[in-house]
Scaffold this active site. Structure first.
Site, mmCIF file in Angstrom:
data_model
loop_
_atom_site.group_PDB
_atom_site.id
_atom_site.type_symbol
_atom_site.label_atom_id
_atom_site.label_comp_id
_atom_site.label_asym_id
_atom_site.label_seq_id
_atom_site.Cartn_x
_atom_site.Cartn_y
_atom_site.Cartn_z
ATOM 1 N N GLN A 177 29.866 30.920 20.934
ATOM 2 C CA GLN A 177 29.834 32.143 21.205
ATOM 3 C C GLN A 177 30.941 32.372 22.371
ATOM 4 O O GLN A 177 31.340 31.649 23.162
ATOM 5 C CB GLN A 177 28.512 32.799 21.619
ATOM 6 C CG GLN A 177 27.458 32.797 20.525
ATOM 7 C CD GLN A 177 26.278 33.436 21.043
ATOM 8 O OE1 GLN A 177 25.277 32.805 21.496
ATOM 9 N NE2 GLN A 177 26.061 34.655 21.181
ATOM 10 N N HIS A 178 31.448 33.674 22.285
ATOM 11 C CA HIS A 178 32.236 34.346 23.300
ATOM 12 C C HIS A 178 33.676 33.973 23.451
ATOM 13 O O HIS A 178 34.400 34.834 24.036
ATOM 14 C CB HIS A 178 31.556 34.172 24.705
ATOM 15 C CG HIS A 178 30.271 34.308 24.807
ATOM 16 N ND1 HIS A 178 29.613 35.420 24.477
ATOM 17 C CD2 HIS A 178 29.119 33.440 24.905
ATOM 18 C CE1 HIS A 178 28.251 35.423 24.530
ATOM 19 N NE2 HIS A 178 28.068 34.034 25.147
ATOM 20 N N ASP A 205 26.116 30.382 17.830
ATOM 21 C CA ASP A 205 25.360 29.251 17.743
ATOM 22 C C ASP A 205 23.890 29.391 18.064
ATOM 23 O O ASP A 205 22.977 28.790 17.312
ATOM 24 C CB ASP A 205 26.005 28.077 18.568
ATOM 25 C CG ASP A 205 26.150 28.599 20.214
ATOM 26 O OD1 ASP A 205 25.694 29.929 20.528
ATOM 27 O OD2 ASP A 205 26.771 27.599 20.907
#
EC number: 2.7.1.17
Length: 480
Positions: free
Chosen positions: A71-72, A245
């Site tokens: 992520q991110h 995830d």
């Protein structure tokens, strides 16, 4: 036999799992490593995906595929589809000042209400603000912003720069899903819409952002034949929406409302599947969305399995022996209490803290009590995360304990004493890739598959409140 594939493009590696649509049985797998670092050229992810697909026997016989990913991470693209600079990953902390700036400008309460998040360095919005301030020429050239799984899905579908893809740089074909976009800091999980004002405040101008897909929705049909030299397409393969995830892992575990998942990795994660959004102005709980249409309030801690690594090293034992020693001690470890903030802590927010052992006496300082204090301390720190989730109005009927450390019998038994809800330990597996495979099957058939999840242990509830009570007294000294 109809096959579907799930991909886990994590920080460390790319895993591909091919499963039977009917039973969910794993048919074959593949894997490739990712480079180290907190700033990575996304091309390395693509190369690893191609290698992992080949290692899994290719996708020519697969009916659907979906990609779960870390992520991110900030993937910034120019108008021609080229990556502007290396992607800043979730664990790149150079944007911590940018996070503080965004909080100062908008206020923590307002940001929590608008996005479900209070910015920290891991979130995409802070990385865009850092780019705006530190590399203004690069920021000015950004035409689209994607997340790692968004970009990989786009590339797998055949899009990208003219010299690297059969379909070219159609930025409007970028797609994402609710779970991953909910970690950007410029999307509202309550309305399901981008907050363009926050995106502009972060980057300095508006940009193309991926179309947000719902659970089971298709990103498209057709993928690059990674085994073919000419870049031809496998035209009939369905592509699922993908996921962040943690949300993919929740889907792979079959988590539903009432389930709380505690993951014991190097760091720790606590999340739950809920029917309503979360807003925590303290920033402890991140109000993410799930990959199945609900919401996914999440807490992250910095110290989990590596707590056991440290004490195994000190005691000169392996993890099996550490567990055996811990089970020879009584609950409460003879009064020894470990507050395990070895590398600082995020929950609570104590970045400069260190670990401390409390309550040692000549009588209590034994190898057995030290081993038990390590396990209890690790689990009690995660219990604080569970408490923060429950404070958001979440009901916990079952706790799923996952990660390598969850297979230790001592961790299982002591978890049943620390947490006040029934604990189950699923069979070890690649649950992010499994969740992506669930998405692939869902997109292919229109229905979420109900593949069985095996449980290897379900210790009887043996709640010992004194363990957590003593821990919280000791941990309270850090903020007293």
């Amino acid at each position: 036999m109809t096959l579907v594939a799930g991909v886990d493009s994590s920080t460390q590696s790319c895993k591909v799992v091919v499963r039977d649509l009917e039973t969910g049985a794993v048919v074959r797998t593949g894997r490739a490593s990712h480079p180290d670092g907190t700033s990575v050229d996304p091309q390395a992810w693509w190369d690893a995906l191609v290698t992992a697909i080949a290692d899994a026997g290719g996708l020519a016989d697969v009916a659907a595929v979906s990609i779960g990913g870390q992520q991110h991470g900030m993937v910034a693209l120019d108008a021609e589809g080229y990556v502007v600079r290396d992607a800043l990953l979730w664990n790149d902390t150079r944007s911590s000042g940018a996070a503080a700036d965004l909080i100062s400008e908008f206020g923590a309460d307002a940001l929590a209400a608008r996005t479900g998040l209070v910015p920290v360095a891991s979130f995409t919005s802070t990385k865009l603000r850092w780019l705006r301030d530190a590399e203004p020429e690069n920021a000015a050239s950004v035409a689209a912003v994607a997340l790692p799984h968004d970009w990989l899905t786009w590339r797998l579908r055949g899009f990208g720069p003219e010299d690297q893809s059969p379909l070219g740089p159609v930025l409007e074909e970028l797609t994402t899903d609710r779970s991953d976009v909910s970690g950007t800091g410029y999307w509202n999980p309550a309305t399901g819409e981008y907050d363009r004002d926050l995106l502009i405040a972060a980057l300095g101008h508006d940009a193309v952002v991926p179309r947000v897909l719902g659970a089971g929705e298709r990103a498209g049909t057709g993928i690059v034949d990674t085994a073919a030299a000419d870049g031809s397409l496998l035209a009939d393969v369905v592509v699922g929406p993908g996921a962040g995830d943690n949300a993919a892992a929740g889907l792979g575990l079959g988590a539903v409302s009432g389930d709380v998942v505690v993951s014991l990795g190097t760091s720790g994660t606590v999340f739950a599947v809920t029917e309503r959004t979360s807003e925590d102005p303290s920033g402890i709980v991140a109000g993410f969305a799930s990959a199945s249409g609900e919401y996914l309030p999440l807490v992250c801690t910095l110290n989990a399995a590596r707590v056991l690594d440290a004490f195994a090293r000190v005691l000169g034992v392996d993890h099996d022996e550490l567990g055996r020693l811990a089970l020879e001690a009584q609950p409460g470890a003879g009064g020894a209490v470990l507050v395990p903030y070895f590398e600082g802590e995020r929950t609570p927010n104590l970045p400069d803290a260190t670990a401390t052992l409390f309550g040692l006496t000549l009588l209590s300082t034994t190898r057995e009590n030290l081993a038990r204090a390590a396990v209890e301390g690790m689990l009690c720190a995660l219990a604080d995360g569970v408490e923060a989730i429950l404070a958001q109005g979440v009901e916990a009927r079952r706790l799923l304990l996952v990660g390598g450390a969850a297979q230790n019998p001592a961790v299982q038994a002591i978890a049943a004493q620390v947490f006040g809800v029934p604990v189950e330990i699923p069979t070890p597996g690649e649950y992010v890739a499994a969740g992506a495979a669930v998405q692939a099957a869902w997109a292919l058939t229109g229905a979420r598959p109900e593949w069985p999840i095996e449980v290897v242990a379900a210790p009887p509830v043996d709640h010992r409140p004194l363990i957590l009570e003593r821990y919280r007294v000791a941990a309270g000294t850090y903020s007293a």
